[in-house]
Design a protein around this motif. Structure first.
Motif, PDB file in Angstrom:
ATOM      1  N   GLY A  33       1.650  10.228  -3.913  1.00 12.11           N
ATOM      2  CA  GLY A  33       0.870  10.516  -2.717  1.00 12.11           C
ATOM      3  C   GLY A  33       1.742  10.407  -1.474  1.00 12.11           C
ATOM      4  O   GLY A  33       2.959  10.234  -1.563  1.00 12.11           O
ATOM      5  N   SER A  34       1.115  10.492  -0.316  1.00 12.22           N
ATOM      6  CA  SER A  34       1.841  10.309   0.933  1.00 12.22           C
ATOM      7  C   SER A  34       0.986   9.463   1.874  1.00 12.22           C
ATOM      8  O   SER A  34      -0.236   9.420   1.753  1.00 12.22           O
ATOM      9  CB  SER A  34       2.179  11.651   1.582  1.00 12.22           C
ATOM     10  OG  SER A  34       0.996  12.305   1.980  1.00 12.22           O
ATOM     11  N   VAL A  35       1.651   8.782   2.797  1.00 12.75           N
ATOM     12  CA  VAL A  35       0.975   7.943   3.783  1.00 12.75           C
ATOM     13  C   VAL A  35       1.316   8.514   5.157  1.00 12.75           C
ATOM     14  O   VAL A  35       2.483   8.575   5.536  1.00 12.75           O
ATOM     15  CB  VAL A  35       1.445   6.473   3.701  1.00 12.75           C
ATOM     16  CG1 VAL A  35       0.771   5.634   4.769  1.00 12.75           C
ATOM     17  CG2 VAL A  35       1.177   5.909   2.321  1.00 12.75           C
ATOM     18  N   LYS A  61       2.189   6.898  -6.946  1.00 14.31           N
ATOM     19  CA  LYS A  61       1.215   7.859  -7.453  1.00 14.31           C
ATOM     20  C   LYS A  61       1.480   9.265  -6.918  1.00 14.31           C
ATOM     21  O   LYS A  61       0.620  10.130  -6.986  1.00 14.31           O
ATOM     22  CB  LYS A  61      -0.196   7.423  -7.059  1.00 14.31           C
ATOM     23  CG  LYS A  61      -0.622   6.121  -7.694  1.00 14.31           C
ATOM     24  CD  LYS A  61      -2.001   5.724  -7.208  1.00 14.31           C
ATOM     25  CE  LYS A  61      -2.418   4.382  -7.763  1.00 14.31           C
ATOM     26  NZ  LYS A  61      -3.691   3.924  -7.201  1.00 14.31           N
ATOM     27  N   THR A  90       2.496   1.612  -3.539  1.00 12.40           N
ATOM     28  CA  THR A  90       1.513   2.048  -4.537  1.00 12.40           C
ATOM     29  C   THR A  90       1.188   3.529  -4.373  1.00 12.40           C
ATOM     30  O   THR A  90       1.133   4.274  -5.355  1.00 12.40           O
ATOM     31  CB  THR A  90       0.224   1.213  -4.400  1.00 12.40           C
ATOM     32  OG1 THR A  90       0.554  -0.161  -4.571  1.00 12.40           O
ATOM     33  CG2 THR A  90      -0.797   1.619  -5.443  1.00 12.40           C
ATOM     34  N   THR A  91       0.989   3.958  -3.139  1.00 10.90           N
ATOM     35  CA  THR A  91       0.663   5.365  -2.882  1.00 10.90           C
ATOM     36  C   THR A  91       1.820   6.274  -3.264  1.00 10.90           C
ATOM     37  O   THR A  91       1.616   7.327  -3.881  1.00 10.90           O
ATOM     38  CB  THR A  91       0.297   5.564  -1.400  1.00 10.90           C
ATOM     39  OG1 THR A  91      -0.776   4.692  -1.073  1.00 10.90           O
ATOM     40  CG2 THR A  91      -0.101   6.994  -1.113  1.00 10.90           C
ATOM     41  N   LEU A  92       3.047   5.890  -2.919  1.00 10.87           N
ATOM     42  CA  LEU A  92       4.208   6.718  -3.252  1.00 10.87           C
ATOM     43  C   LEU A  92       4.437   6.766  -4.758  1.00 10.87           C
ATOM     44  O   LEU A  92       4.855   7.794  -5.286  1.00 10.87           O
ATOM     45  CB  LEU A  92       5.460   6.213  -2.530  1.00 10.87           C
ATOM     46  CG  LEU A  92       5.442   6.327  -1.001  1.00 10.87           C
ATOM     47  CD1 LEU A  92       6.749   5.829  -0.421  1.00 10.87           C
ATOM     48  CD2 LEU A  92       5.168   7.749  -0.543  1.00 10.87           C
ATOM     49  N   ALA A 151       0.831  -1.210   0.000  1.00 11.42           N
ATOM     50  CA  ALA A 151       0.000   0.000   0.000  1.00 11.42           C
ATOM     51  C   ALA A 151       0.863   1.257   0.000  1.00 11.42           C
ATOM     52  O   ALA A 151       0.579   2.220  -0.719  1.00 11.42           O
ATOM     53  CB  ALA A 151      -0.929   0.000   1.212  1.00 11.42           C
ATOM     54  N   VAL A 152       1.943   1.249   0.787  1.00 11.67           N
ATOM     55  CA  VAL A 152       2.841   2.405   0.832  1.00 11.67           C
ATOM     56  C   VAL A 152       3.510   2.592  -0.526  1.00 11.67           C
ATOM     57  O   VAL A 152       3.556   3.708  -1.063  1.00 11.67           O
ATOM     58  CB  VAL A 152       3.898   2.252   1.956  1.00 11.67           C
ATOM     59  CG1 VAL A 152       4.959   3.333   1.858  1.00 11.67           C
ATOM     60  CG2 VAL A 152       3.231   2.285   3.321  1.00 11.67           C
TER      61      VAL A 152
END
Length: 90
Positions: free
Chosen positions: A40-42, A38, A34-36, A31-32
């Motif tokens: 994004g940030s977690v 894109k 995939t988000t990074l 999940a981390v």
């Protein structure tokens, strides 16, 4: 602590099998990532924030020969610890 030790710790604390703890850890890491990817940030409140930073192109030096080389721009993952984590360490 390595990944195996972390899985063992999670399985003990969360009363899970090692296989379930391993799958949970892999799901979190996925999940981390995939988000990074894109951009994004977690954010985990109290723990910290995983984010992506842009590193500009620059000129570096080959340490063996001393010749100048071009280093391409890159996206780099970063982690900023939260206040609770900082307090726990200190």
């Amino acid at each position: 602590m390595n990944k195996t030790e972390l899985i063992e710790h999670i399985s003990t604390k969360a009363d899970l099998s090692k296989a379930d703890a391993g799958r949970a850890l892999e799901a979190f890491i996925g999940a981390v990532k995939t988000t990074l990817k894109k951009k994004g940030s977690v954010t985990l409140v109290g723990f910290g924030t995983f984010a992506v930073s842009e590193r500009a192109a620059r000129t570096g030096r080959n340490p063996r020969t001393g010749e100048a080389i071009k280093i391409k721009k890159a996206r780099v993952p970063k982690f900023r610890p939260g206040k609770a984590l900082k307090d726990a360490v200190n």
